[in-house]
Motif scaffolding. Structure first.
Motif, PDB file in Angstrom:
ATOM      1  N   ALA A  56       0.977  -1.484   0.269  1.00 46.56           N
ATOM      2  CA  ALA A  56      -0.290   0.027  -0.627  1.00 46.56           C
ATOM      3  C   ALA A  56       0.910   1.231   0.220  1.00 46.56           C
ATOM      4  O   ALA A  56       0.712   1.715  -0.476  1.00 46.56           O
ATOM      5  CB  ALA A  56      -0.915  -0.110   1.412  1.00 46.56           C
ATOM      6  N   GLU A  57       1.769   1.230   0.976  1.00 43.94           N
ATOM      7  CA  GLU A  57       3.269   2.356   0.465  1.00 43.94           C
ATOM      8  C   GLU A  57       3.347   2.861  -0.845  1.00 43.94           C
ATOM      9  O   GLU A  57       3.870   3.694  -1.134  1.00 43.94           O
ATOM     10  CB  GLU A  57       3.742   1.791   1.953  1.00 43.94           C
ATOM     11  CG  GLU A  57       2.890   2.151   3.417  1.00 43.94           C
ATOM     12  CD  GLU A  57       3.203   0.479   3.705  1.00 43.94           C
ATOM     13  OE1 GLU A  57       2.616   0.438   4.996  1.00 43.94           O
ATOM     14  OE2 GLU A  57       3.035  -0.447   2.874  1.00 43.94           O
ATOM     15  N   ALA A  58       4.024   1.623  -0.905  1.00 43.57           N
ATOM     16  CA  ALA A  58       4.326   2.029  -2.731  1.00 43.57           C
ATOM     17  C   ALA A  58       3.328   2.593  -3.925  1.00 43.57           C
ATOM     18  O   ALA A  58       3.082   3.566  -4.395  1.00 43.57           O
ATOM     19  CB  ALA A  58       5.367   0.326  -3.255  1.00 43.57           C
ATOM     20  N   THR A 130      -7.768  -3.658   4.852  1.00 41.34           N
ATOM     21  CA  THR A 130      -7.719  -3.177   5.763  1.00 41.34           C
ATOM     22  C   THR A 130      -6.693  -3.530   6.815  1.00 41.34           C
ATOM     23  O   THR A 130      -7.047  -4.712   6.858  1.00 41.34           O
ATOM     24  CB  THR A 130      -8.894  -2.300   5.938  1.00 41.34           C
ATOM     25  OG1 THR A 130      -9.869  -3.128   6.649  1.00 41.34           O
ATOM     26  CG2 THR A 130      -9.434  -1.235   4.969  1.00 41.34           C
ATOM     27  N   LEU A 131      -5.778  -2.741   7.629  1.00 39.71           N
ATOM     28  CA  LEU A 131      -5.230  -3.635   8.697  1.00 39.71           C
ATOM     29  C   LEU A 131      -6.570  -3.973  10.010  1.00 39.71           C
ATOM     30  O   LEU A 131      -5.688  -5.021  10.604  1.00 39.71           O
ATOM     31  CB  LEU A 131      -4.783  -2.389   9.618  1.00 39.71           C
ATOM     32  CG  LEU A 131      -3.720  -1.963   9.200  1.00 39.71           C
ATOM     33  CD1 LEU A 131      -2.949  -0.740  10.003  1.00 39.71           C
ATOM     34  CD2 LEU A 131      -2.372  -2.470   8.535  1.00 39.71           C
ATOM     35  N   ASP A 132      -7.642  -3.662   9.965  1.00 40.05           N
ATOM     36  CA  ASP A 132      -8.825  -5.188  10.613  1.00 40.05           C
ATOM     37  C   ASP A 132      -8.972  -5.692  10.038  1.00 40.05           C
ATOM     38  O   ASP A 132     -10.011  -5.603  10.548  1.00 40.05           O
ATOM     39  CB  ASP A 132      -9.030  -3.741  11.277  1.00 40.05           C
ATOM     40  CG  ASP A 132     -10.096  -2.966  10.872  1.00 40.05           C
ATOM     41  OD1 ASP A 132     -10.368  -2.928   9.651  1.00 40.05           O
ATOM     42  OD2 ASP A 132     -10.835  -1.970  10.784  1.00 40.05           O
ATOM     43  N   ASP A 137     -14.487   1.989   3.763  1.00 44.52           N
ATOM     44  CA  ASP A 137     -15.581   2.801   3.189  1.00 44.52           C
ATOM     45  C   ASP A 137     -14.664   3.686   2.820  1.00 44.52           C
ATOM     46  O   ASP A 137     -14.113   4.315   4.126  1.00 44.52           O
ATOM     47  CB  ASP A 137     -16.854   3.224   4.361  1.00 44.52           C
ATOM     48  CG  ASP A 137     -17.755   4.680   3.140  1.00 44.52           C
ATOM     49  OD1 ASP A 137     -17.103   4.807   2.254  1.00 44.52           O
ATOM     50  OD2 ASP A 137     -19.214   4.375   3.912  1.00 44.52           O
ATOM     51  N   HIS A 138     -14.518   4.209   1.458  1.00 46.98           N
ATOM     52  CA  HIS A 138     -13.204   5.085   1.885  1.00 46.98           C
ATOM     53  C   HIS A 138     -14.617   6.738   1.184  1.00 46.98           C
ATOM     54  O   HIS A 138     -13.985   7.975   0.712  1.00 46.98           O
ATOM     55  CB  HIS A 138     -12.697   5.332  -0.070  1.00 46.98           C
ATOM     56  CG  HIS A 138     -11.593   4.142   0.334  1.00 46.98           C
ATOM     57  ND1 HIS A 138     -11.053   3.475   1.078  1.00 46.98           N
ATOM     58  CD2 HIS A 138     -11.880   2.938  -0.104  1.00 46.98           C
ATOM     59  CE1 HIS A 138      -9.903   3.130   1.095  1.00 46.98           C
ATOM     60  NE2 HIS A 138     -10.841   2.324   0.441  1.00 46.98           N
ATOM     61  N   GLN A 201      -6.901   8.315   2.971  1.00 45.88           N
ATOM     62  CA  GLN A 201      -7.606   7.617   4.067  1.00 45.88           C
ATOM     63  C   GLN A 201      -7.677   5.710   4.145  1.00 45.88           C
ATOM     64  O   GLN A 201      -6.891   5.967   4.292  1.00 45.88           O
ATOM     65  CB  GLN A 201      -8.534   8.268   4.442  1.00 45.88           C
ATOM     66  CG  GLN A 201      -9.572   7.364   5.609  1.00 45.88           C
ATOM     67  CD  GLN A 201      -9.065   8.006   6.737  1.00 45.88           C
ATOM     68  OE1 GLN A 201      -8.649   9.313   6.924  1.00 45.88           O
ATOM     69  NE2 GLN A 201      -9.052   6.837   7.608  1.00 45.88           N
ATOM     70  N   ALA A 202      -7.522   6.483   2.969  1.00 52.14           N
ATOM     71  CA  ALA A 202      -7.092   4.836   2.324  1.00 52.14           C
ATOM     72  C   ALA A 202      -5.886   4.502   2.736  1.00 52.14           C
ATOM     73  O   ALA A 202      -5.535   2.916   3.067  1.00 52.14           O
ATOM     74  CB  ALA A 202      -7.300   4.631   0.759  1.00 52.14           C
TER      75      ALA A 202
END
Length: 238
Positions: A56-58, A130-132, A137-138, A201-202
């Protein structure tokens, strides 16, 4: 006298021998301390792990550079089409801040040893869990703004990024001047900022990287504030 001289010589030799042994012991001790220090240092120093090319970071770093570049282009265009000091200053602030951020993200990819161009379609990273592990919902949820059209819908990798202006809108902006140019610029940039906040936010929902999270959160804060300001400027021109 000979016996006395022999005793003194023996004592001196003994002292010299002890001195040599002591120096050797000190040297060995110093070497051992250095060796222990190196071992402890390797054990206690955290290993730096950089994001992978499909992370996600890249993906965020690559796509947000493209997103920022369009904002810079629109900002530089309207500065040539308007004489209004507020819009001109706003455009300058957007161009300079997003230019700096784009350079920061470019540098990250170099540091991480990753290509600037993604091996997968743009926005693919926004479909990662997502992490959780919850459904993400973006959609925008800011009381001062309206929701971005289509926000919250499932992202389709390879399609236009959230908030991006069309080629026709950009071409139209270049033909306008004065208030007409300002109104279109503000309309396009409000939507663009909403998309940028959505993308940031994503990333927040998918990353634990402190540096990337800091930038994403700063984008959310700054662009949310600018959305409110641009909404006021647009209303004054309606």
């Amino acid at each position: 006298m000979a016996d006395s001289d022999d005793g003194a010589g023996s004592t001196a030799a003994s002292r010299s021998s002890r001195t040599v042994r002591m120096r050797i012991a000190i040297a060995i001790g110093a070497v051992l301390l250095v060796a222990i220090g190196l071992v402890v240092g390797r054990v206690t120093t955290p290993t730096i792990t950089y994001p992978s090319t499909l992370s996600a970071e890249a993906g965020f770093a690559r796509d947000m550079q493209v997103h920022h570049q369009q904002a810079i282009d629109m900002a530089m265009t309207v500065r040539e089409q308007t004489t209004d000091p507020e819009v001109s200053q706003l455009a300058y602030d957007i161009a300079t801040s997003q230019g700096q951020q784009a350079g920061q993200m470019f540098a990250w990819l170099n540091l991480w040893g990753l290509p600037q161009v993604s091996p997968s379609p743009q926005m693919t990273w926004m479909t990662l869990p997502t992490l959780d592990q919850s459904a993400s919902d973006h959609g925008m949820n800011m009381s001062s703004t309206e929701s971005t059209p289509g926000a919250g819908d499932a992202f389709v990798p390879g399609t236009l990024m959230p908030g991006m202006a069309s080629a026709a809108d950009l071409a139209n902006l270049r033909t306008l001047t004065g208030v007409d140019a300002e109104k279109l610029f503000l309309t396009l940039m409000i939507a663009h900022h909403r998309g940028g906040v959505e993308m940031a936010q994503a990333l927040v929902e998918r990353s634990t990287n402190a540096d990337v999270l800091a930038l994403a959160n700063s984008i959310i804060k700054a662009q949310s504030s600018e959305i409110g300001y641009m909404t006021e400027l647009l209303a004054a021109r309606s």
